[in-house]
Design a protein around this motif. Structure first.
Motif, mmCIF file in Angstrom:
data_model
loop_
_atom_site.group_PDB
_atom_site.id
_atom_site.type_symbol
_atom_site.label_atom_id
_atom_site.label_comp_id
_atom_site.label_asym_id
_atom_site.label_seq_id
_atom_site.Cartn_x
_atom_site.Cartn_y
_atom_site.Cartn_z
ATOM 1 N N ALA A 136 88.129 42.848 0.959
ATOM 2 C CA ALA A 136 88.960 42.872 2.163
ATOM 3 C C ALA A 136 88.825 44.145 2.973
ATOM 4 C CB ALA A 136 90.423 42.665 1.776
ATOM 5 N N THR A 137 88.024 45.105 2.494
ATOM 6 C CA THR A 137 87.840 46.329 3.269
ATOM 7 C C THR A 137 86.973 46.092 4.504
ATOM 8 O OG1 THR A 137 85.932 46.991 1.920
ATOM 9 C CG2 THR A 137 88.112 47.783 1.231
ATOM 10 N N HIS A 138 86.350 44.916 4.573
ATOM 11 C CA HIS A 138 85.539 44.554 5.740
ATOM 12 C C HIS A 138 86.054 43.237 6.313
ATOM 13 C CE1 HIS A 138 82.711 47.763 4.821
ATOM 14 N NE2 HIS A 138 82.688 47.323 3.579
ATOM 15 N N ALA A 139 86.592 43.270 7.507
ATOM 16 C CA ALA A 139 87.170 42.076 8.125
ATOM 17 C C ALA A 139 86.143 40.959 8.271
ATOM 18 C CB ALA A 139 87.766 42.435 9.484
ATOM 19 N N ALA A 140 84.884 41.326 8.426
ATOM 20 C CA ALA A 140 83.835 40.311 8.585
ATOM 21 C C ALA A 140 83.744 39.403 7.370
ATOM 22 C CB ALA A 140 82.490 40.988 8.838
ATOM 23 N N ASN A 141 84.151 39.904 6.217
ATOM 24 C CA ASN A 141 84.092 39.080 5.001
ATOM 25 C C ASN A 141 85.083 37.925 5.061
ATOM 26 O OD1 ASN A 141 82.114 40.725 3.924
ATOM 27 N ND2 ASN A 141 83.574 42.020 2.817
ATOM 28 N N TYR A 142 86.213 38.130 5.735
ATOM 29 C CA TYR A 142 87.152 37.031 5.941
ATOM 30 C C TYR A 142 86.489 35.947 6.795
ATOM 31 C CZ TYR A 142 91.427 39.114 3.963
ATOM 32 O OH TYR A 142 92.388 39.610 3.117
ATOM 33 N N GLN A 143 85.835 36.386 7.862
ATOM 34 C CA GLN A 143 85.197 35.415 8.761
ATOM 35 C C GLN A 143 84.114 34.625 8.037
ATOM 36 O OE1 GLN A 143 84.646 36.565 12.705
ATOM 37 N NE2 GLN A 143 83.551 34.698 13.233
ATOM 38 N N VAL A 166 93.097 47.208 4.318
ATOM 39 C CA VAL A 166 92.636 46.106 5.164
ATOM 40 C C VAL A 166 92.818 46.514 6.617
ATOM 41 C CG1 VAL A 166 93.005 43.712 5.840
ATOM 42 C CG2 VAL A 166 93.272 44.372 3.446
ATOM 43 N N ASP A 167 91.798 46.310 7.434
ATOM 44 C CA ASP A 167 91.935 46.518 8.876
ATOM 45 C C ASP A 167 92.735 45.330 9.416
ATOM 46 O OD1 ASP A 167 91.671 46.698 11.662
ATOM 47 O OD2 ASP A 167 89.677 47.594 11.509
#
Length: 394
Positions: A136-143, A166-167
């Motif tokens: 979750a430290t990279h928002a792109a991973n959610y996408q 988390v950003d």
């Protein structure tokens, strides 16, 4: 009370939920120790029972003391509605179950509270809900994890116990672009240090057992945020699950809120001092605290948090080293909870995260020698002295 939008948090939290006129002039909200409320007539009985008119009828569905706490939480978190419950897990499970249905998909952080993970791994798959875990430290991973069935993004920041961030705004932006609901655990930060709803999150959950209560003498939880989600949690999910908060407990949380700002100031400053001490100790391998400039997301923490909180974790090497340290503290208490006025310490690998398989635990940064410290409001020099002497045994 309806606070001015320009009113300081420190003022709001002292007066949040006050309504002397409603409670016969009582400045302190009374404890309504009753399970039942009498209807004035059949028509009102029908309307109140079905939720079409404000009022109370049965303790499982609401109580005036509980309502005062819920109003207070709306004010301090900036939410449309709130629901107080019997525990933090009651809040988390009710919030999630009020959003997802069989066939839906959730994206959650790989590093999170272990019992939340147990809910996501154990109960939800039985109900036909799938869960994907991401860094979750990279928002792109959610996408990247989104599927056509994704209904919910779950967030926890700082994460328990790794203190990963988390950003929030970036994840919210992804969620909104795909009509996905966001739920965030704000227990570690508290609304004093972080306001997720202001950053676009739909629903916030708290274990009020921790900082909101603040004194280790209650168990409670709160959902606050978007009204439609909270209403479903109240009138549908919790109506059948029954995780109701007791009036006395609701009153204790209200009392705890009055000193939240003062306590968090001290928690914040003490934690930063201890983090700096530990970071310079030769027997400490690594310290995780967003207030340290060495934290990889320190800049993000400065942007989305007012203060860095009272929680930190540090690594002393291995299981034996971790156990020796916690067995030799004198002022700190070995306990699994957090947010107390007293400083609490735990060895995560053998306590709260013992249920997590070792490979998975290590993969998210919960090492064998990781210790979680909930820094209290004692004199910080006394806490430093206690940790210094305990580290001599490592």
């Amino acid at each position: 009370m309806n606070p001015s939008t320009s009113q300081a948090f420190e003022t709001t939290v002292v007066h949040a939920g006050e309504d002397p006129e409603r409670h016969m002039g009582s400045l302190s909200t009374p404890i309504y120790q009753t399970a039942l409320h009498v209807f004035p007539n059949a028509e009102d009985g029908h309307l109140i029972h079905e939720g079409h008119k404000p009022g109370y009828f049965y303790g499982r569905m609401g109580n005036p003391t509980q309502a005062a706490l819920e109003q207070a939480m709306c004010e301090v978190e900036g939410g449309e509605a709130a629901l107080a419950l019997a525990s933090g897990m009651a809040a988390i499970s009710n919030a999630i179950l009020s959003i997802v249905e069989p066939g839906d998909h959730i994206v959650a952080p790989a590093s999170l509270y272990a019992t939340t993970g147990a809910l996501l791994d154990g109960l939800l798959p039985k109900l036909g809900v799938k869960v994907s875990y991401v860094d979750a430290t990279h928002a792109a991973n959610y996408q990247e994890a989104v599927t056509p069935k994704t209904k919910l993004f779950y967030l926890e920041s700082p994460a328990n116990p790794t203190m990963k961030m988390v950003d929030i705004e970036a994840v919210v932006s992804v969620a909104r672009s795909k009509s996905i609901t966001t739920v965030m655990d704000n227990t570690f930060a508290t609304p004093y240090n972080q306001r997720p709803l202001d950053l676009g999150v739909d629903v916030v959950v708290h274990s009020a057992t921790k900082y909101l209560g603040g004194h280790g003498d209650l168990t409670a939880g709160v959902i606050v945020g978007r009204k439609d989600v909270v209403d479903r949690a109240h009138w549908q999910t919790n109506k059948v699950l029954g995780g109701v908060i007791a009036p006395w407990t609701a009153w204790l949380v209200i009392r705890g809120l009055r000193t939240l700002a003062l306590r968090m100031e001290r928690h914040n400053s003490n934690a930063l001092k201890l983090a700096r001490f530990l970071a310079n100790h030769p027997k400490v391998r690594e310290v995780h605290y967003p207030g340290l400039e060495t934290h990889p997301q320190h800049v993000l923490a400065r942007r989305q948090m007012k203060g860095f909180g009272g929680m930190l974790s540090f690594d002393v090497g291995g299981v034996d080293e971790g156990r020796r340290l916690v067995d030799n503290v004198k002022l700190c208490s070995l306990a699994v909870s957090l947010g107390d006025v007293s400083t609490l310490i735990q060895h995560s690998a053998s306590m709260t995260h013992a249920i997590v398989p070792r490979e998975r635990r290590l993969a998210v940064g919960i090492t064998d020698g990781l210790l979680r410290l909930s820094v209290g409001i004692e004199d910080p020099d006394d806490l430093v002295a206690d940790l210094r002497q305990a580290l001599q045994h490592v």
